[in-house]
Design a protein around this motif. Structure first.
Motif, PDB file in Angstrom:
ATOM      1  N   LYS A  49     -65.266  30.163  56.626  1.00  0.00           N
ATOM      2  CA  LYS A  49     -64.214  31.126  56.938  1.00  0.00           C
ATOM      3  C   LYS A  49     -64.575  32.523  56.440  1.00  0.00           C
ATOM      4  N   ILE A  50     -65.152  32.613  55.251  1.00  0.00           N
ATOM      5  CA  ILE A  50     -65.554  33.914  54.706  1.00  0.00           C
ATOM      6  C   ILE A  50     -66.644  34.544  55.571  1.00  0.00           C
ATOM      7  N   ILE A  51     -67.621  33.734  55.971  1.00  0.00           N
ATOM      8  CA  ILE A  51     -68.705  34.260  56.813  1.00  0.00           C
ATOM      9  C   ILE A  51     -68.165  34.734  58.151  1.00  0.00           C
ATOM     10  N   TYR A  52     -67.272  33.951  58.744  1.00  0.00           N
ATOM     11  CA  TYR A  52     -66.697  34.318  60.023  1.00  0.00           C
ATOM     12  C   TYR A  52     -65.871  35.597  59.921  1.00  0.00           C
ATOM     13  N   SER A  53     -65.077  35.711  58.858  1.00  0.00           N
ATOM     14  CA  SER A  53     -64.283  36.935  58.667  1.00  0.00           C
ATOM     15  C   SER A  53     -65.181  38.146  58.511  1.00  0.00           C
ATOM     16  N   THR A  54     -66.277  37.995  57.784  1.00  0.00           N
ATOM     17  CA  THR A  54     -67.209  39.106  57.597  1.00  0.00           C
ATOM     18  C   THR A  54     -67.838  39.526  58.921  1.00  0.00           C
ATOM     19  N   LEU A  55     -68.210  38.552  59.756  1.00  0.00           N
ATOM     20  CA  LEU A  55     -68.795  38.879  61.041  1.00  0.00           C
ATOM     21  C   LEU A  55     -67.810  39.599  61.945  1.00  0.00           C
ATOM     22  N   LEU A  56     -66.552  39.152  61.920  1.00  0.00           N
ATOM     23  CA  LEU A  56     -65.539  39.805  62.750  1.00  0.00           C
ATOM     24  C   LEU A  56     -65.277  41.237  62.286  1.00  0.00           C
ATOM     25  N   GLN A  57     -65.216  41.450  60.969  1.00  0.00           N
ATOM     26  CA  GLN A  57     -64.969  42.792  60.446  1.00  0.00           C
ATOM     27  C   GLN A  57     -66.116  43.742  60.747  1.00  0.00           C
ATOM     28  N   ASN A  58     -67.340  43.220  60.690  1.00  0.00           N
ATOM     29  CA  ASN A  58     -68.489  44.067  60.968  1.00  0.00           C
ATOM     30  C   ASN A  58     -68.604  44.416  62.434  1.00  0.00           C
ATOM     31  N   SER A  59     -68.113  43.505  63.304  1.00  0.00           N
ATOM     32  CA  SER A  59     -68.193  43.778  64.737  1.00  0.00           C
ATOM     33  C   SER A  59     -67.015  44.553  65.266  1.00  0.00           C
ATOM     34  N   ALA A  60     -65.976  44.743  64.419  1.00  0.00           N
ATOM     35  CA  ALA A  60     -64.787  45.450  64.885  1.00  0.00           C
ATOM     36  C   ALA A  60     -65.072  46.943  65.054  1.00  0.00           C
TER      37      ALA A  60
END
Length: 413
Positions: free
Chosen positions: A402-413
């Motif tokens: 979940k942490i990795i996924y959240s980080t990827l989403l924030q970086n791609s936003a």
């Protein structure tokens, strides 16, 4: 008996019927349609793996706060859609959904297998002095086995568990095709439909029972005296158990008919508990997500997470509750299956040496009374610390994912 499976949840009220519930589908950008009424609906097709729910027609649009799908304006395109994630965002979402489901499957079926091996060895070791009720002693004994026998001692029998899962799924599909027994239950269920569905599950467990018994022996048999058995040895032993051929057994071996009731009882109860708990947890998580969207406090990242993690969390909680609740019955079941098979297990008290299984239970009732008299009430929970380690590890993997996924989403936003 239950398969530790890499298949999606098909519990009571789910698969088909539950897919028309809003807010738990994929969160990928949708295709555009010609009519204005179609623009309020979206459909996606992420990989069909656990933790990835596909939206279907007539489902609600994504919850408030989720990024809206990019719809090109009428006429010639003059550039990329403003504010949309585009193809890169769609690919990221698909990759993330696949990775989340894959991480859950890997944890359930590979990373947790050493815990399953030790747990079963402790359950069938009727004369063990150390019950390993806490994770601390479990980790210590697992280290001892790895030191004396190597890593193979902790991952033995993993191939046979996948074979049993495949046999279970195949038997269920074949029986449902040639009988009127329903494989899935819609929301408009009735007691007759539930009874027929549970009858299908019972017949499936009966078909897979001899192969489950052979797989159980592979997971508890000591690596010290184990020969190089092939990956299909489980199938060979299961067929031999049915027709009475194969490796010789002692006279204490219980007939398959004596194992039908405890096997079906454990399997059906495990399925029902998992189904009910998963449905309740999904409803709670859906209500929580809906309230956060109404309060307009959910970020786009949180909306994306709400599309993937509720089902994984519900599956985790359901498996935990069913395993803990039915652990005493599982102990009895495993002892009955192993009796008379001339199985030699590792000494779970010392971490080295081996012990033979020489029980003489006459049946399920005699096994329960014998364990209560000779080992006490805690005898039904031998190896319970392995369950704690298993689900702690699973929860940690889910949180890291979940942490990795959240980080990827924030970086791609």
């Amino acid at each position: 008996m239950h398969p530790r499976r890499p298949d999606g949840f098909d519990g009571l009220g789910y698969r088909g019927g539950a897919r028309d519930e809003p807010g738990f589908g994929g969160a990928f950008p949708a295709r555009s349609f010609s009519s204005a009424s179609d623009l309020s609906r979206w459909v996606t097709s992420p990989p069909d793996i656990p933790g990835s729910r596909n939206l279907h027609w007539a489902e609600e649009s994504p919850p408030r706060g989720a990024p809206a799908p990019c719809t090109p304006p009428e006429g010639p395109a003059e550039g990329p859609c403003p504010g949309g994630a585009g193809r890169s965002g769609e690919q990221l979402n698909r990759f993330a959904g696949f990775g989340i489901g894959l991480a859950s499957l890997f944890t359930e079926n590979v990373l947790a297998h050493p815990c399953i091996v030790l747990r079963r060895q402790c359950q069938v070791n009727y004369h063990a002095r150390h019950y390993h009720l806490t994770p601390f002693t479990v980790i210590n004994i697992m280290y001892s086995f790895n030191k004396t026998q190597g890593p193979r001692a902790l991952w033995k029998g993993m191939g046979s568990t996948f074979i049993v899962q495949g046999i279970t799924l195949g038997a269920e599909g074949i029986i449902s095709e040639f009988t009127p027994l329903p494989r899935e239950i819609s929301h408009k269920w009735n007691p007759k439909q539930i009874g027929e569905h549970l009858l299908l599950k019972s017949l499936t467990y009966i078909v897979a029972m001899p192969f489950y018994s052979a797989s159980l022996i592979e997971t508890v048999q000591s690596e010290i005296i184990r020969d190089g058995a092939g990956i299909l040895e489980c199938v060979k032993e299961g067929v031999g158990r049915v027709i009475g051929l194969g490796v010789p057994h002692s006279k204490r071996l219980l007939p398959l008919l004596s194992l039908v009731f405890p096997t079906v009882l454990h399997g059906v109860l495990h399925y029902v508990i998992s189904s009910v708990v998963q449905k309740v947890v999904l409803l709670v998580l859906k209500r929580k997500a809906y309230d956060s969207h109404l309060a307009e406090s959910a970020s786009p990242v949180q909306s994306m997470l709400d599309a993937y993690f509720p089902e994984l969390i519900a599956n985790f909680v359901a498996s935990l509750c069913s395993d803990v609740t039915l652990y005493p019955l599982e102990t009895v079941l495993h002892r009955l299956h192993v009796q008379g098979t001339r199985t030699i297990i590792d000494n779970t008290d010392l971490g080295y040496e081996v012990l033979p299984i020489n029980t003489q239970y006459e049946g399920m009732r005699d096994c329960v009374s014998t364990i209560r008299q000779e080992e006490g009430a805690l005898g039904f929970y031998k190896g319970f610390g392995a369950v704690v380690v298993q689900y702690t590890l699973h929860a940690a993997v889910l949180q890291i994912t979940k942490i990795i996924y959240s980080t990827l989403l924030q970086n791609s936003a």
